[in-house]
Design a protein around this motif. Structure first.
Motif, mmCIF file in Angstrom:
data_model
loop_
_atom_site.group_PDB
_atom_site.id
_atom_site.type_symbol
_atom_site.label_atom_id
_atom_site.label_comp_id
_atom_site.label_asym_id
_atom_site.label_seq_id
_atom_site.Cartn_x
_atom_site.Cartn_y
_atom_site.Cartn_z
ATOM 1 N N SER A 123 -0.377 -1.964 -0.664
ATOM 2 C CA SER A 123 -0.616 -1.108 -1.975
ATOM 3 C C SER A 123 0.622 -0.712 -2.695
ATOM 4 O O SER A 123 1.561 -0.477 -2.069
ATOM 5 C CB SER A 123 -1.359 0.232 -1.298
ATOM 6 O OG SER A 123 -1.252 1.217 -2.413
ATOM 7 N N LEU B 162 0.552 2.018 -4.412
ATOM 8 C CA LEU B 162 0.475 3.501 -4.355
ATOM 9 C C LEU B 162 1.387 3.691 -3.140
ATOM 10 O O LEU B 162 2.172 4.627 -3.257
ATOM 11 C CB LEU B 162 -0.920 3.743 -4.193
ATOM 12 C CG LEU B 162 -0.832 5.391 -4.132
ATOM 13 C CD1 LEU B 162 -0.473 6.092 -5.243
ATOM 14 C CD2 LEU B 162 -2.181 5.882 -3.450
ATOM 15 N N ILE C 226 4.434 6.044 -3.068
ATOM 16 C CA ILE C 226 4.526 7.596 -2.191
ATOM 17 C C ILE C 226 5.738 7.535 -1.433
ATOM 18 O O ILE C 226 6.454 8.338 -1.153
ATOM 19 C CB ILE C 226 3.181 7.470 -1.401
ATOM 20 C CG1 ILE C 226 2.025 7.937 -2.197
ATOM 21 C CG2 ILE C 226 3.326 8.506 -0.305
ATOM 22 C CD1 ILE C 226 0.626 8.053 -1.594
ATOM 23 N N THR D 113 -7.194 3.201 -0.725
ATOM 24 C CA THR D 113 -6.098 2.405 -1.377
ATOM 25 C C THR D 113 -6.383 0.960 -1.032
ATOM 26 O O THR D 113 -7.107 0.825 0.129
ATOM 27 C CB THR D 113 -4.702 2.799 -1.078
ATOM 28 O OG1 THR D 113 -4.636 2.666 0.153
ATOM 29 C CG2 THR D 113 -4.460 4.181 -1.586
ATOM 30 N N TYR E 106 -4.439 4.917 2.754
ATOM 31 C CA TYR E 106 -4.698 6.106 2.232
ATOM 32 C C TYR E 106 -6.086 6.285 1.698
ATOM 33 O O TYR E 106 -6.655 5.263 1.199
ATOM 34 C CB TYR E 106 -3.904 6.448 1.187
ATOM 35 C CG TYR E 106 -2.391 6.439 1.616
ATOM 36 C CD1 TYR E 106 -1.718 7.403 2.084
ATOM 37 C CD2 TYR E 106 -1.538 5.369 1.357
ATOM 38 C CE1 TYR E 106 -0.532 7.637 2.313
ATOM 39 C CE2 TYR E 106 -0.192 5.345 1.783
ATOM 40 C CZ TYR E 106 0.394 6.705 2.347
ATOM 41 O OH TYR E 106 1.551 6.585 2.431
ATOM 42 N N PHE F 108 -8.641 8.977 -0.742
ATOM 43 C CA PHE F 108 -8.519 9.991 -1.899
ATOM 44 C C PHE F 108 -9.921 10.630 -1.864
ATOM 45 O O PHE F 108 -11.056 9.997 -1.379
ATOM 46 C CB PHE F 108 -8.456 9.380 -3.374
ATOM 47 C CG PHE F 108 -7.324 8.934 -3.973
ATOM 48 C CD1 PHE F 108 -6.214 9.783 -4.385
ATOM 49 C CD2 PHE F 108 -6.753 7.643 -3.725
ATOM 50 C CE1 PHE F 108 -5.138 9.271 -4.723
ATOM 51 C CE2 PHE F 108 -5.642 7.111 -4.260
ATOM 52 C CZ PHE F 108 -4.734 8.084 -4.522
ATOM 53 N N LEU G 143 -5.136 13.372 -1.285
ATOM 54 C CA LEU G 143 -4.817 12.217 -0.667
ATOM 55 C C LEU G 143 -4.456 12.225 0.601
ATOM 56 O O LEU G 143 -3.680 13.065 1.026
ATOM 57 C CB LEU G 143 -3.662 11.337 -1.371
ATOM 58 C CG LEU G 143 -3.130 10.188 -1.082
ATOM 59 C CD1 LEU G 143 -4.028 9.057 -1.315
ATOM 60 C CD2 LEU G 143 -1.831 9.879 -1.694
#
Lengths: 532, 313
Positions: free
Chosen positions: A170, A172, A176, B267, B272, B274, B284
């Protein structure tokens, strides 16, 4: 009921009549659209010009030949009627200006529109809504009348192969990992007070000066918009939130450490007023310029240590003991009885430092300087009672204290109950003072001026300075204080300050002198140019 | 913070919407709100990002609106009109050819956003009760329509025929999920129960499992992209993550201030999750660790819908 065939007149009339209840919507288009009457007016002017020129070109028909050449150009222009004039003989001036019956068809050439407030605002809103709507594509649901053909069905609803799920990394997750905890997180709860893009909720915008930060970070105010019912503490929190997003490298403290004070447009906090009550909604206050201050700084107005000047007089010296502000009056207790000329320890130590320096370097120049200081006693702290001249308010009696490091202006009379006569307490690092001169010698009084630069107060981390007016602005802003006192005192003060300024020769003073020189030069060259 | 444009096509985009009539676009990794879009006159019931990542569709009371994610325009670019009641869900065909919605007017609809009305392939499917959930099968030929009477209609888009499933009597279907591989379907109802069917092996769905997932109203269910996890969210203030296949609880995600959890999204790496909650915060979570990683604050009222588009690297 009347019929009109002049479309220009009609357009003009619709605009001027503010029709707001036209079901056809045509009037709205005319009103929200371009002002045709103005366009036509300009066209009419142009055409008149052309016609006039043509007339002048044809001497046979010109009025000049008929002996009316003395008619003024303006009147001449009025008489020419073009196709762009909306019924010039029926113009609204007929009714609007009964005082000038002779000029019934004379229209206002400036074309000044009538002042339309509510209507204009309403129309603007309407226009914006129309423009907005024009940008939005609308797809209306239509009941499918005919069933889709088999080709359409196979085209739109064909079976797609389901791809085997793959293990993905990912983006994201990567972001992060590269973005650990951010400083704004501690103020996150205040993010909901953001007033931007709120729908149908009253909001309020403020210019917040981050006066608790070092000078280099407070050039520009932070513009924040919060919902109107946010409390002052929420506004502080949201300001910290917004600032820490924009400047994640600057670490701010807890929201409870800060207060908001009324500030001027240039960001200088008005220390005469207390902080705004943290529990009051911000909609209650009419001020839009506020300074974020550290609450503990309110208690200590004067900083304890003075930075070491860079201009040769080296050596660390502490000048004055820590001065504690007594509440709001900004009185400085250690200064009250310093009318005479006493040599403070600081100056002595400074001189000692200079001596040591001299011995080390053997600099003759410095030796001269030093003897000069000793001769004039300039670096000694001395206070004078003078009047601070103000532009608006009455002149106030102040005490000007001059030392090697700073100039303090301390109000002597404080009307505790009359806020309008309350004066401020100023303190300027000597390195921020650029100039001092006598302005005018009157019969019994002399006025003199101190020019200083707030931005050079940086190293002094002093937030109290404020000025009356912007004086000179080549690259930076200079501000002035004007004083009035007796001739001798004024002369003594000016001499004393100038001696110190020459001695320090700070960057601020050098810049100011250079700028002044440049200004003189340009003036001179301008002058000579004009003469030649 | 640098290196991330305003949620444009190829970037990661997190979008939330709710009762405050706004839709917010977030920088997912920092938690900073990048933009706020206006959703006047209605709350946001559902959000879905278009397959190309350029736009986000929002559905609410009488409105379906499409917003541009790449530009700074706070207003919608397309309004879909002609619906008189709440639209509860919106979704896109995989290639973005058409869009589907379901709503309280007891219909599921296929919308074709292309210009010419003559060539539009609009379709409508009428049921007897308000539609709470619509879910397109990954093979793009079937839409599962869940209604308040507790029926799941399997609407075949090619033949317009339908088949019905009633997992539990007198329980309203709240949401339906199908895993991306098209093998499993899950549905949650207002009693907090989650039902699982196997798809594909036989022509009809085969009931496989019943999870008493929550003690209260369930609101959403969603599979992770690798089909290994299922999340169910509920009015019991929690989101629960289940291991697909075993249907065992992996993680229960709670927070002291968290209230109803209305929506959730994984994700692409399923690490992860949300969630969006009535306390106006989106959160998150690290599913593996069960830790709260980020909070997204800015909405004035409850967040009832969120959409997330991740990017595989």
């Amino acid at each position: 009921m009347a019929t009109y065939d002049n479309k220009i007149w009609l357009l003009k009339n619709i605009r001027d009549a503010f029709i707001a209840t036209d079901d056809t919507g045509l009037c709205e288009i005319v009103m929200a659209g371009e002002d045709f009457s103005k366009i036509f007016q300009n066209k009419a002017l142009e055409e008149k010009k052309c016609l006039r020129e043509r007339r002048l070109m044809q001497p046979g028909t010109s009025r000049a030949k008929e002996g009316i050449g003395d008619i003024s150009e303006e009147e001449n222009e009025r008489e020419i009627v073009t196709q762009y004039d909306p019924y010039p003989d029926l113009d609204d001036s007929e009714e609007d200006d009964p005082i000038y019956p002779g000029s019934s068809y004379v229209r206002n050439e400036d074309g000044g529109p009538r002042y339309r407030t509510n209507t204009t605002i309403w129309l603007d809103k309407k226009e914006q809504a129309l423009k907005k709507a024009a940008k939005i594509k609308i797809i209306k649901w239509e009941e499918p009348t005919t069933p889709l053909t088999t080709e359409q069905v196979t085209e739109y609803f064909s079976k797609l192969e389901i791809a085997k799920p793959e293990k993905h990394k990912s983006l994201l997750a990567e972001q992060i990992k590269n973005c650990p905890d951010l400083p704004h997180r501690q103020y996150l709860e205040y993010a909901k007070f953001d007033g931007t893009a709120q729908l149908g909720m009253p909001t309020k915008s403020f210019k917040i000066f981050m006066t608790m930060l070092p000078e280099k970070h407070q050039n520009y105010p932070l513009v924040v918009c919060v919902i109107a019912n946010a409390k002052i503490k929420d506004l502080i929190g949201f300001t910290c939130y917004k600032y820490s997003i924009e400047h994640p490298e600057i670490i701010l403290g807890s929201v409870h450490e800060y207060g908001l004070c009324i500030a001027e447009d240039d960001g200088e906090v008005d220390w005469a007023f207390p902080c705004l009550d943290a529990n009051e909604p911000c909609s209650k206050f009419g001020f839009t310029c506020l300074g974020l201050i550290e609450l503990k700084h309110r208690a200590v107005v004067c900083p304890a240590s003075i930075p070491i000047p860079e201009d040769g007089i080296s050596g660390a010296f502490h000048v004055f003991s820590k001065v504690v502000d007594s509440g709001q009056s900004n009185q400085n207790p250690s200064r009250h009885n310093t009318g005479g000329s006493q040599t403070s320890e600081a100056v002595l130590s400074a001189l000692k430092a200079i001596n040591e320096d001299k011995r080390a370097s053997g600099d003759k120049e410095l030796s001269k300087l030093q003897s000069h200081i000793l001769a004039t006693e300039a670096p000694q702290y001395k206070a004078y009672k003078v009047h601070l001249l103000r532009k608006v308010r009455t002149n106030t009696s102040v005490q000007v204290g001059i030392s090697l490091d700073r100039i303090e202006i301390e109000p002597l009379v404080t009307h505790k109950h009359a806020f309008w006569s309350r004066s401020k307490y100023f303190i300027h690092s000597i390195d921020s003072v650029a100039w001092c001169q006598i302005l005018e010698a009157k019969a019994n009084k002399t006025t003199f001026r101190i020019v200083y630069s707030p931005s050079h107060n940086a190293t002094f981390h002093d937030r109290n300075s404020t000025g009356n007016q912007t004086f000179f602005q080549p690259n930076q802003t200079y501000k002035v204080h004007d004083f009035e006192c007796e001739h001798d005192v004024a002369k003594e003060i000016v001499d004393r300050i100038n001696t110190i300024l020459d001695l320090r020769n700070s960057p601020c003073r050098r810049e100011y002198k250079a700028a002044k020189e440049r200004k003189l030069q340009t003036r001179r060259s301008f002058h000579t140019k004009h003469i030649s | 913070m640098a290196g991330d444009s305003i949620g444009g096509g190829s970037q990661v985009a997190l979008v939330t919407g709710g009762y405050d009539h706004t839709i917010k676009l977030w920088q997912a990794h920092s938690g900073v709100c990048l933009r706020t879009m206006q959703h006047p006159e209605s709350q946001v019931n559902g959000l879905e990002i278009s397959p190309n990542g350029q736009r986000v569709a929002a559905c609410g009371y009488q409105h379906i609106r499409m917003y541009d994610l790449a530009s700074a325009n706070p207003d919608p670019v397309i309004n879909f009109e002609g619906i008189t009641k709440n639209v509860s869900r919106v979704g896109f065909q995989k290639n973005g050819t058409w869009m589907y919605t379901g709503g309280e007017d007891c219909t599921a609809r296929i919308w074709d956003p292309r210009a010419q009305p003559q060539t539009r392939c609009q379709k409508i499917f009428q049921v007897q009760a308000p539609v709470n959930a619509v879910m397109l099968h990954p093979d793009q030929t079937q839409i599962m329509v869940g209604d308040q009477s507790g029926i799941i209609h399997l609407w075949d888009l090619r033949t317009d025929q339908n088949e019905q499933l009633i997992p539990e009597a007198e329980a309203s279907i709240q949401d339906i999920a199908i895993d991306p591989s098209g093998k499993v379907m899950a549905a949650v109802n207002n009693k907090g129960n989650c039902y699982v069917w196997a798809l594909g092996d036989s022509p009809h769905p085969v009931p496989r499992h019943h999870i008493p997932a929550h003690t209260k109203y369930a609101l959403r269910c969603k599979f992770s992209l690798d089909s290994t996890l299922l999340v169910t969210t509920s009015g019991d203030c929690s989101a629960k993550v289940w291991r697909a296949g075993e249907w065992s609880l992996v993680r229960e995600l709670r927070h002291d201030s968290q209230r109803w959890v209305w929506d959730a999204a994984f994700t692409v790496d399923s690490r992860y999750l949300f969630t969006g909650s009535s306390d106006s915060y989106a959160r998150l979570w690290d599913v593996e660790k069960g830790t709260l990683e980020r909070e997204y604050c800015g909405h004035q009222k409850a967040i009832t819908a969120l959409a997330f588009k991740d990017q595989a690297v």
